[in-house]
Design an enzyme around this catalytic site. Structure first.
Site, PDB file in Angstrom:
ATOM      1  N   GLY A  77       0.819  -1.213   0.000  1.00 38.23           N
ATOM      2  CA  GLY A  77       0.000   0.000   0.000  1.00 38.23           C
ATOM      3  C   GLY A  77       0.845   1.251   0.000  1.00 38.23           C
ATOM      4  O   GLY A  77       0.364   2.333  -0.361  1.00 38.23           O
ATOM      5  N   THR A  78       2.109   1.116   0.398  1.00 36.65           N
ATOM      6  CA  THR A  78       3.018   2.277   0.445  1.00 36.65           C
ATOM      7  C   THR A  78       3.141   2.888  -0.948  1.00 36.65           C
ATOM      8  O   THR A  78       3.212   2.161  -1.946  1.00 36.65           O
ATOM      9  CB  THR A  78       4.411   1.819   0.931  1.00 36.65           C
ATOM     10  OG1 THR A  78       4.246   1.099   2.148  1.00 36.65           O
ATOM     11  CG2 THR A  78       5.334   3.005   1.141  1.00 36.65           C
ATOM     12  N   ALA A 103      -2.151   2.571  -5.224  1.00 40.84           N
ATOM     13  CA  ALA A 103      -1.993   3.859  -4.531  1.00 40.84           C
ATOM     14  C   ALA A 103      -3.170   4.121  -3.612  1.00 40.84           C
ATOM     15  O   ALA A 103      -3.068   4.945  -2.697  1.00 40.84           O
ATOM     16  CB  ALA A 103      -1.873   4.982  -5.558  1.00 40.84           C
ATOM     17  N   PHE A 105      -6.479   1.867  -1.821  1.00 42.36           N
ATOM     18  CA  PHE A 105      -7.218   0.612  -1.683  1.00 42.36           C
ATOM     19  C   PHE A 105      -8.675   0.826  -1.297  1.00 42.36           C
ATOM     20  O   PHE A 105      -9.324  -0.115  -0.851  1.00 42.36           O
ATOM     21  CB  PHE A 105      -6.542  -0.277  -0.628  1.00 42.36           C
ATOM     22  CG  PHE A 105      -5.263  -0.930  -1.096  1.00 42.36           C
ATOM     23  CD1 PHE A 105      -5.027  -1.157  -2.428  1.00 42.36           C
ATOM     24  CD2 PHE A 105      -4.300  -1.325  -0.189  1.00 42.36           C
ATOM     25  CE1 PHE A 105      -3.861  -1.773  -2.861  1.00 42.36           C
ATOM     26  CE2 PHE A 105      -3.123  -1.942  -0.600  1.00 42.36           C
ATOM     27  CZ  PHE A 105      -2.905  -2.161  -1.944  1.00 42.36           C
ATOM     28  N   HIS A 135      -3.744  16.500   1.705  1.00 40.63           N
ATOM     29  CA  HIS A 135      -3.433  15.495   2.723  1.00 40.63           C
ATOM     30  C   HIS A 135      -2.876  16.176   3.963  1.00 40.63           C
ATOM     31  O   HIS A 135      -2.456  17.335   3.908  1.00 40.63           O
ATOM     32  CB  HIS A 135      -2.405  14.478   2.207  1.00 40.63           C
ATOM     33  CG  HIS A 135      -2.967  13.477   1.247  1.00 40.63           C
ATOM     34  ND1 HIS A 135      -3.083  13.726  -0.095  1.00 40.63           N
ATOM     35  CD2 HIS A 135      -3.460  12.230   1.449  1.00 40.63           C
ATOM     36  CE1 HIS A 135      -3.610  12.663  -0.699  1.00 40.63           C
ATOM     37  NE2 HIS A 135      -3.860  11.735   0.227  1.00 40.63           N
ATOM     38  N   HIS A 136      -2.829  15.408   5.063  1.00 42.16           N
ATOM     39  CA  HIS A 136      -2.266  15.893   6.317  1.00 42.16           C
ATOM     40  C   HIS A 136      -0.816  16.362   6.139  1.00 42.16           C
ATOM     41  O   HIS A 136      -0.106  15.892   5.236  1.00 42.16           O
ATOM     42  CB  HIS A 136      -2.334  14.785   7.386  1.00 42.16           C
ATOM     43  CG  HIS A 136      -1.670  13.516   6.946  1.00 42.16           C
ATOM     44  ND1 HIS A 136      -0.341  13.267   7.191  1.00 42.16           N
ATOM     45  CD2 HIS A 136      -2.129  12.443   6.255  1.00 42.16           C
ATOM     46  CE1 HIS A 136      -0.022  12.093   6.681  1.00 42.16           C
ATOM     47  NE2 HIS A 136      -1.091  11.569   6.106  1.00 42.16           N
ATOM     48  N   LYS A 139       2.397  13.983   5.541  1.00 40.67           N
ATOM     49  CA  LYS A 139       2.554  13.053   4.406  1.00 40.67           C
ATOM     50  C   LYS A 139       3.896  13.281   3.724  1.00 40.67           C
ATOM     51  O   LYS A 139       4.270  14.415   3.437  1.00 40.67           O
ATOM     52  CB  LYS A 139       1.406  13.228   3.406  1.00 40.67           C
ATOM     53  CG  LYS A 139       1.477  12.226   2.256  1.00 40.67           C
ATOM     54  CD  LYS A 139       0.194  12.198   1.450  1.00 40.67           C
ATOM     55  CE  LYS A 139       0.327  11.346   0.194  1.00 40.67           C
ATOM     56  NZ  LYS A 139       0.620   9.942   0.446  1.00 40.67           N
ATOM     57  N   GLY A 145       0.229   9.451  -4.549  1.00 39.48           N
ATOM     58  CA  GLY A 145       0.160   8.361  -5.518  1.00 39.48           C
ATOM     59  C   GLY A 145      -1.215   8.305  -6.170  1.00 39.48           C
ATOM     60  O   GLY A 145      -1.345   7.988  -7.362  1.00 39.48           O
TER      61      GLY A 145
HETATM   62  N1  LIG Z   1      -2.670   2.368  -0.840  1.00 32.18           N
HETATM   63  C1  LIG Z   1      -3.474   2.990   0.010  1.00 32.18           C
HETATM   64  O1  LIG Z   1      -4.707   2.820   0.007  1.00 32.18           O
HETATM   65  C2  LIG Z   1      -2.861   3.903   1.048  1.00 32.18           C
HETATM   66  C3  LIG Z   1      -3.641   4.456   2.068  1.00 32.18           C
HETATM   67  C4  LIG Z   1      -3.020   5.197   3.062  1.00 32.18           C
HETATM   68  C5  LIG Z   1      -1.636   5.400   3.024  1.00 32.18           C
HETATM   69  N2  LIG Z   1      -0.919   4.879   2.000  1.00 32.18           N
HETATM   70  C6  LIG Z   1       0.533   4.978   1.973  1.00 32.18           C
HETATM   71  O2  LIG Z   1       1.037   4.092   2.963  1.00 32.18           O
HETATM   72  C7  LIG Z   1       2.251   4.607   3.494  1.00 32.18           C
HETATM   73  C8  LIG Z   1       2.117   4.702   5.015  1.00 32.18           C
HETATM   74  O3  LIG Z   1       1.152   5.669   5.337  1.00 32.18           O
HETATM   75  P1  LIG Z   1       0.778   6.016   6.843  1.00 32.18           P
HETATM   76  O4  LIG Z   1      -0.159   7.154   6.755  1.00 32.18           O
HETATM   77  O5  LIG Z   1       0.392   4.803   7.586  1.00 32.18           O
HETATM   78  O6  LIG Z   1       2.208   6.553   7.356  1.00 32.18           O
HETATM   79  P2  LIG Z   1       2.813   6.548   8.827  1.00 32.18           P
HETATM   80  O7  LIG Z   1       1.755   6.781   9.854  1.00 32.18           O
HETATM   81  O8  LIG Z   1       3.988   7.507   8.797  1.00 32.18           O
HETATM   82  O9  LIG Z   1       3.342   5.070   9.019  1.00 32.18           O
HETATM   83  C9  LIG Z   1       4.466   4.538   8.389  1.00 32.18           C
HETATM   84  C10 LIG Z   1       5.083   3.584   9.379  1.00 32.18           C
HETATM   85  O10 LIG Z   1       6.058   2.779   8.739  1.00 32.18           O
HETATM   86  C11 LIG Z   1       7.012   2.458   9.727  1.00 32.18           C
HETATM   87  N3  LIG Z   1       8.211   1.936   9.087  1.00 32.18           N
HETATM   88  C12 LIG Z   1       9.208   2.605   8.456  1.00 32.18           C
HETATM   89  N4  LIG Z   1      10.147   1.739   8.035  1.00 32.18           N
HETATM   90  C13 LIG Z   1       9.729   0.498   8.405  1.00 32.18           C
HETATM   91  C14 LIG Z   1      10.265  -0.819   8.254  1.00 32.18           C
HETATM   92  N5  LIG Z   1      11.450  -1.032   7.643  1.00 32.18           N
HETATM   93  N6  LIG Z   1       9.566  -1.864   8.773  1.00 32.18           N
HETATM   94  C15 LIG Z   1       8.397  -1.684   9.407  1.00 32.18           C
HETATM   95  N7  LIG Z   1       7.839  -0.447   9.588  1.00 32.18           N
HETATM   96  C16 LIG Z   1       8.504   0.611   9.082  1.00 32.18           C
HETATM   97  C17 LIG Z   1       7.211   3.778  10.460  1.00 32.18           C
HETATM   98  O11 LIG Z   1       7.740   3.557  11.731  1.00 32.18           O
HETATM   99  P3  LIG Z   1       8.441   4.786  12.566  1.00 32.18           P
HETATM  100  O12 LIG Z   1       7.340   5.711  12.915  1.00 32.18           O
HETATM  101  O13 LIG Z   1       9.012   4.066  13.745  1.00 32.18           O
HETATM  102  O14 LIG Z   1       9.459   5.381  11.638  1.00 32.18           O
HETATM  103  C18 LIG Z   1       5.779   4.283  10.557  1.00 32.18           C
HETATM  104  O15 LIG Z   1       5.142   3.897  11.738  1.00 32.18           O
HETATM  105  C19 LIG Z   1       2.485   5.937   2.762  1.00 32.18           C
HETATM  106  O16 LIG Z   1       3.330   5.701   1.647  1.00 32.18           O
HETATM  107  C20 LIG Z   1       1.115   6.338   2.278  1.00 32.18           C
HETATM  108  O17 LIG Z   1       1.143   7.176   1.138  1.00 32.18           O
HETATM  109  C21 LIG Z   1      -1.505   4.137   1.021  1.00 32.18           C
END
Ligand SMILES: NC(=O)c1ccc[n+]([C@@H]2O[C@H](COP(=O)([O-])OP(=O)(O)OC[C@H]3O[C@@H](n4cnc5c(N)ncnc54)[C@H](OP(=O)(O)O)[C@@H]3O)[C@@H](O)[C@H]2O)c1
Length: 226
Positions: A77-78, A103, A105, A135-136, A139, A145
């Site tokens: 999802g990243t 990008a 889901f 977005h917040h 981000k 994406g």
């Molecule tokens: N496809 C979709 O539907 C969708 C929806 C929402 C978000 N996204 C995407 O998903 C990603 C995450 O979004 P989010 O809002 O959840 O961000 P977030 O709150 O910043 O969460 C990302 C997390 O990943 C952790 N992380 C970093 N490196 C890692 C590793 N090697 N192993 C395990 N965990 C690791 C970070 O930990 P630390 O805090 O300890 O650094 C953080 O807690 C973004 O790229 C966003 O654009 C996609």
């Protein structure tokens, strides 16, 4: 299923919660437990059916590499790593595992894409189109994406590449707008996510769909089958 969720951030935490609600056994790793993908050894992944990644662009590429080496099915999802898509596709083919990325889901945004595809006919009738995304403030990537996916869909449907304008403010979960403006009228299409739950449900259902499959898939092509 035995699912491993990478990332315990805003979306990853919700993915783990939804997966447990759907009766899956869930393990989750945070950044400190998986530095540069170090936790993802073949041995650790042995009992895992699928890995779901919601981390950062750099971490996702390291995690993808480790999971493909173990030939493990993966849902990513990243966002923010799509410059590497051709290479990853090649690696998935070589590994012979199942890989699904997207990008966005949420079912709603995928319906929004369909509506936008149809509305882009306006661009052949002297309408001026623009994409806005909000977005917040935390981000990491811009444009989103999802905005780039929308831009690509419209380009494929109309041969027009629309400008994307990004805003980073407050706690906005994710808002995407397409405006099509002519001297006579304006069409506004908007998708506004109320929470991250739609993304989390889509990701878990995508992992269920991927079970027993091999190949390279994109969420926009499979969401109707979920
Ligand atoms: N496809 C979709 O539907 C969708 C929806 C929402 C978000 N996204 C995407 O998903 C990603 C995450 O979004 P989010 O809002 O959840 O961000 P977030 O709150 O910043 O969460 C990302 C997390 O990943 C952790 N992380 C970093 N490196 C890692 C590793 N090697 N192993 C395990 N965990 C690791 C970070 O930990 P630390 O805090 O300890 O650094 C953080 O807690 C973004 O790229 C966003 O654009 C996609």
């Amino acid at each position: 299923m035995n699912l491993l969720v990478l990332g315990r951030g805003k979306t990853g935490a919700l993915v783990a919660e939804v997966a447990r609600e759907r009766q899956h056994a869930v393990r989750a790793l945070a950044a400190a437990e998986n530095v540069r993908g170090s936790a993802l050894t073949s041995e650790y992944l042995l009992s895992i059916d699928a890995v779901i990644d919601f981390t950062t662009p750099e971490a996702a590429l390291e995690n993808i590499d480790a999971c493909l080496r173990a030939k493990k099915n993966m849902v990513v999802g990243t966002t923010g790593w799509y410059g590497e898509l051709p290479k990853i596709r090649h690696m998935v083919d070589a590994a012979g595992s199942g890989f699904l990325y997207g990008a966005n889901f949420s079912i709603g945004i995928n319906l929004f894409f369909d509506v936008a595809r149809i509305a882009s006919a306006a661009l052949s009738h002297q309408y001026f189109g623009q994409i806005f995304e909000r977005h917040h403030a935390r981000k990491k990537d811009a444009p989103s994406g999802t905005a780039m996916a929308l831009q690509k869909i419209i380009q494929e449907a109309s041969s027009h590449e629309l400008e994307i304008v990004s805003f980073r403010e407050g706690e906005v979960v994710g808002m995407h707008e397409l405006t099509l403006d002519s001297p006579n009228d304006t069409i506004y299409l908007c998708h506004d996510a109320k929470s991250r739950r739609g993304f989390a449900e889509g990701a878990v259902r995508a992992a269920e769909w991927l079970a027993g499959k091999k190949g390279f898939f994109e969420f926009k092509d499979v969401w109707r089958e979920l």
